[in-house]
Design a protein around this motif. Structure first.
Motif, PDB file in Angstrom:
ATOM      1  N   VAL A 113     -10.615 -19.690 -32.104  1.00  0.00           N
ATOM      2  CA  VAL A 113     -10.970 -19.804 -30.807  1.00  0.00           C
ATOM      3  C   VAL A 113     -11.151 -18.780 -30.009  1.00  0.00           C
ATOM      4  O   VAL A 113     -10.571 -17.730 -29.852  1.00  0.00           O
ATOM      5  N   VAL A 114     -12.350 -18.797 -29.275  1.00  0.00           N
ATOM      6  CA  VAL A 114     -12.931 -17.462 -28.418  1.00  0.00           C
ATOM      7  C   VAL A 114     -12.999 -17.949 -26.970  1.00  0.00           C
ATOM      8  O   VAL A 114     -13.434 -18.851 -26.528  1.00  0.00           O
ATOM      9  N   ARG A 115     -12.151 -17.148 -26.152  1.00  0.00           N
ATOM     10  CA  ARG A 115     -12.558 -17.364 -24.504  1.00  0.00           C
ATOM     11  C   ARG A 115     -13.340 -16.573 -23.971  1.00  0.00           C
ATOM     12  O   ARG A 115     -13.489 -15.289 -24.245  1.00  0.00           O
ATOM     13  N   ILE A 116     -14.529 -17.071 -23.316  1.00  0.00           N
ATOM     14  CA  ILE A 116     -15.593 -16.232 -23.114  1.00  0.00           C
ATOM     15  C   ILE A 116     -15.541 -16.682 -21.336  1.00  0.00           C
ATOM     16  O   ILE A 116     -15.918 -17.491 -20.902  1.00  0.00           O
ATOM     17  N   LYS A 117     -15.795 -15.558 -20.698  1.00  0.00           N
ATOM     18  CA  LYS A 117     -16.146 -15.451 -19.270  1.00  0.00           C
ATOM     19  C   LYS A 117     -17.398 -15.448 -18.811  1.00  0.00           C
ATOM     20  O   LYS A 117     -18.191 -14.761 -19.481  1.00  0.00           O
ATOM     21  N   ALA A 118     -18.003 -16.164 -17.890  1.00  0.00           N
ATOM     22  CA  ALA A 118     -19.357 -15.900 -17.316  1.00  0.00           C
ATOM     23  C   ALA A 118     -19.778 -14.671 -17.084  1.00  0.00           C
ATOM     24  O   ALA A 118     -20.855 -14.331 -17.386  1.00  0.00           O
ATOM     25  N   GLU A 119     -18.862 -13.777 -16.546  1.00  0.00           N
ATOM     26  CA  GLU A 119     -19.458 -12.315 -16.256  1.00  0.00           C
ATOM     27  C   GLU A 119     -19.689 -11.689 -17.673  1.00  0.00           C
ATOM     28  O   GLU A 119     -20.607 -10.753 -17.648  1.00  0.00           O
ATOM     29  N   GLU A 120     -18.877 -12.054 -18.598  1.00  0.00           N
ATOM     30  CA  GLU A 120     -18.985 -11.398 -19.847  1.00  0.00           C
ATOM     31  C   GLU A 120     -20.499 -11.806 -20.400  1.00  0.00           C
ATOM     32  O   GLU A 120     -21.215 -10.975 -21.165  1.00  0.00           O
ATOM     33  N   LEU A 121     -20.631 -13.188 -20.444  1.00  0.00           N
ATOM     34  CA  LEU A 121     -21.811 -13.645 -20.800  1.00  0.00           C
ATOM     35  C   LEU A 121     -23.122 -13.071 -20.218  1.00  0.00           C
ATOM     36  O   LEU A 121     -24.273 -13.164 -20.847  1.00  0.00           O
ATOM     37  N   ARG A 122     -23.144 -12.818 -19.016  1.00  0.00           N
ATOM     38  CA  ARG A 122     -24.267 -12.330 -18.183  1.00  0.00           C
ATOM     39  C   ARG A 122     -24.626 -11.101 -18.997  1.00  0.00           C
ATOM     40  O   ARG A 122     -25.648 -10.806 -18.952  1.00  0.00           O
ATOM     41  N   GLU A 123     -23.798 -10.374 -19.525  1.00  0.00           N
ATOM     42  CA  GLU A 123     -23.969  -9.156 -20.081  1.00  0.00           C
ATOM     43  C   GLU A 123     -25.102  -9.269 -21.172  1.00  0.00           C
ATOM     44  O   GLU A 123     -25.871  -8.510 -21.511  1.00  0.00           O
ATOM     45  N   ALA A 124     -24.754 -10.605 -21.823  1.00  0.00           N
ATOM     46  CA  ALA A 124     -25.609 -10.804 -23.037  1.00  0.00           C
ATOM     47  C   ALA A 124     -27.056 -11.124 -22.465  1.00  0.00           C
ATOM     48  O   ALA A 124     -28.125 -10.846 -23.322  1.00  0.00           O
ATOM     49  N   LEU A 125     -27.216 -11.605 -21.413  1.00  0.00           N
ATOM     50  CA  LEU A 125     -28.579 -12.002 -21.033  1.00  0.00           C
ATOM     51  C   LEU A 125     -29.293 -10.877 -20.221  1.00  0.00           C
ATOM     52  O   LEU A 125     -30.422 -11.210 -19.808  1.00  0.00           O
ATOM     53  N   VAL A 126     -28.786  -9.912 -19.932  1.00  0.00           N
ATOM     54  CA  VAL A 126     -29.415  -8.777 -18.884  1.00  0.00           C
ATOM     55  C   VAL A 126     -30.816  -8.598 -19.531  1.00  0.00           C
ATOM     56  O   VAL A 126     -31.656  -8.433 -18.724  1.00  0.00           O
ATOM     57  N   ALA A 127     -30.937  -8.097 -20.881  1.00  0.00           N
ATOM     58  CA  ALA A 127     -31.932  -7.486 -21.269  1.00  0.00           C
ATOM     59  C   ALA A 127     -33.345  -8.441 -21.324  1.00  0.00           C
ATOM     60  O   ALA A 127     -34.431  -8.271 -20.527  1.00  0.00           O
ATOM     61  N   PRO A 128     -32.932  -9.938 -21.829  1.00  0.00           N
ATOM     62  CA  PRO A 128     -34.018 -10.644 -21.759  1.00  0.00           C
ATOM     63  C   PRO A 128     -34.600 -11.156 -20.435  1.00  0.00           C
ATOM     64  O   PRO A 128     -35.609 -11.519 -19.842  1.00  0.00           O
ATOM     65  N   VAL A 129     -33.695 -11.499 -19.417  1.00  0.00           N
ATOM     66  CA  VAL A 129     -33.913 -11.612 -17.840  1.00  0.00           C
ATOM     67  C   VAL A 129     -34.656 -10.564 -17.242  1.00  0.00           C
ATOM     68  O   VAL A 129     -35.664 -10.733 -16.632  1.00  0.00           O
ATOM     69  N   ALA A 130     -34.249  -9.146 -17.618  1.00  0.00           N
ATOM     70  CA  ALA A 130     -35.001  -7.991 -17.011  1.00  0.00           C
ATOM     71  C   ALA A 130     -36.305  -8.199 -17.387  1.00  0.00           C
ATOM     72  O   ALA A 130     -37.130  -7.987 -16.803  1.00  0.00           O
ATOM     73  N   GLN A 131     -36.633  -8.604 -19.025  1.00  0.00           N
ATOM     74  CA  GLN A 131     -38.024  -8.733 -19.285  1.00  0.00           C
ATOM     75  C   GLN A 131     -38.851  -9.816 -18.379  1.00  0.00           C
ATOM     76  O   GLN A 131     -39.950  -9.471 -18.262  1.00  0.00           O
TER      77      GLN A 131
END
Length: 176
Positions: A83-101
């Protein structure tokens, strides 16, 4: 902002003036989530789990709430489930590059549009459609970065289909 591609267009009464299609859509965001989980947490998840994470926690700007989600994931080396706990702010890091594109592509299309349409764009702003338009904070990020009003279509997931249907209802106008 669809599943596989994003179509960005400057539209006037006479039609599309300038457009660009890019291969950044919801699927690319899900792939970014999967890659981030591999790199940062050393676990793997399927596309369905990545999609659920994107929909539940995905954000383009920091969230005001401190949401987090627990998921079942597979350890990359041992293959064991954990089981892995993921926070919204952590996940935002994953989306930075495609959102910037995406933001950069919108900026380029607007900059490349004819100068005489700049006032119309500034006045009418940008409307987001497609399922990707539902990404938390995307409209606010675009508003901040482009300094233009950005809104989300009333029903973004069906807006394109509804617009196509409206055009077909007035096919004589399309011929012109």
């Amino acid at each position: 902002f669809g599943a596989g591609t994003t179509e960005i267009a400057v539209v006037t009464l006479s039609g599309v003036v300038h457009a660009r299609t890019m291969r950044v859509g919801g699927a690319r965001l899900e792939e970014a989530v999967q890659l981030w989980l591999k790199k940062k947490m050393d676990v793997e998840v399927g596309l369905a789990t990545a999609r659920a994470l994107k929909e539940q926690l995905g954000c383009a700007l920091p969230r005001q709430d401190l949401r987090e989600v627990c998921i079942d994931a597979r350890e990359r080396i041992s293959g064991e489930l954990r089981v892995v706990r993921i926070k919204a702010e952590e996940l935002r890091e994953a989306l930075v590059a495609p959102v910037a594109q995406l933001v950069n592509a919108v900026r380029i299309v607007i900059e490349d549009a004819p100068a005489d349409l700049a006032a119309d764009i500034a006045h009418n702003g940008v409307v987001l459609a497609g399922g990707g338009a539902l990404l938390n904070g995307l409209a606010a990020l675009l508003t901040r970065e482009l300094r233009l009003p950005v809104s989300v279509a009333k029903d973004p997931q069906t807006a394109v289909v509804a617009g196509c249907g409206a055009c077909l209802d007035q096919i004589d106008l399309l011929r012109d």
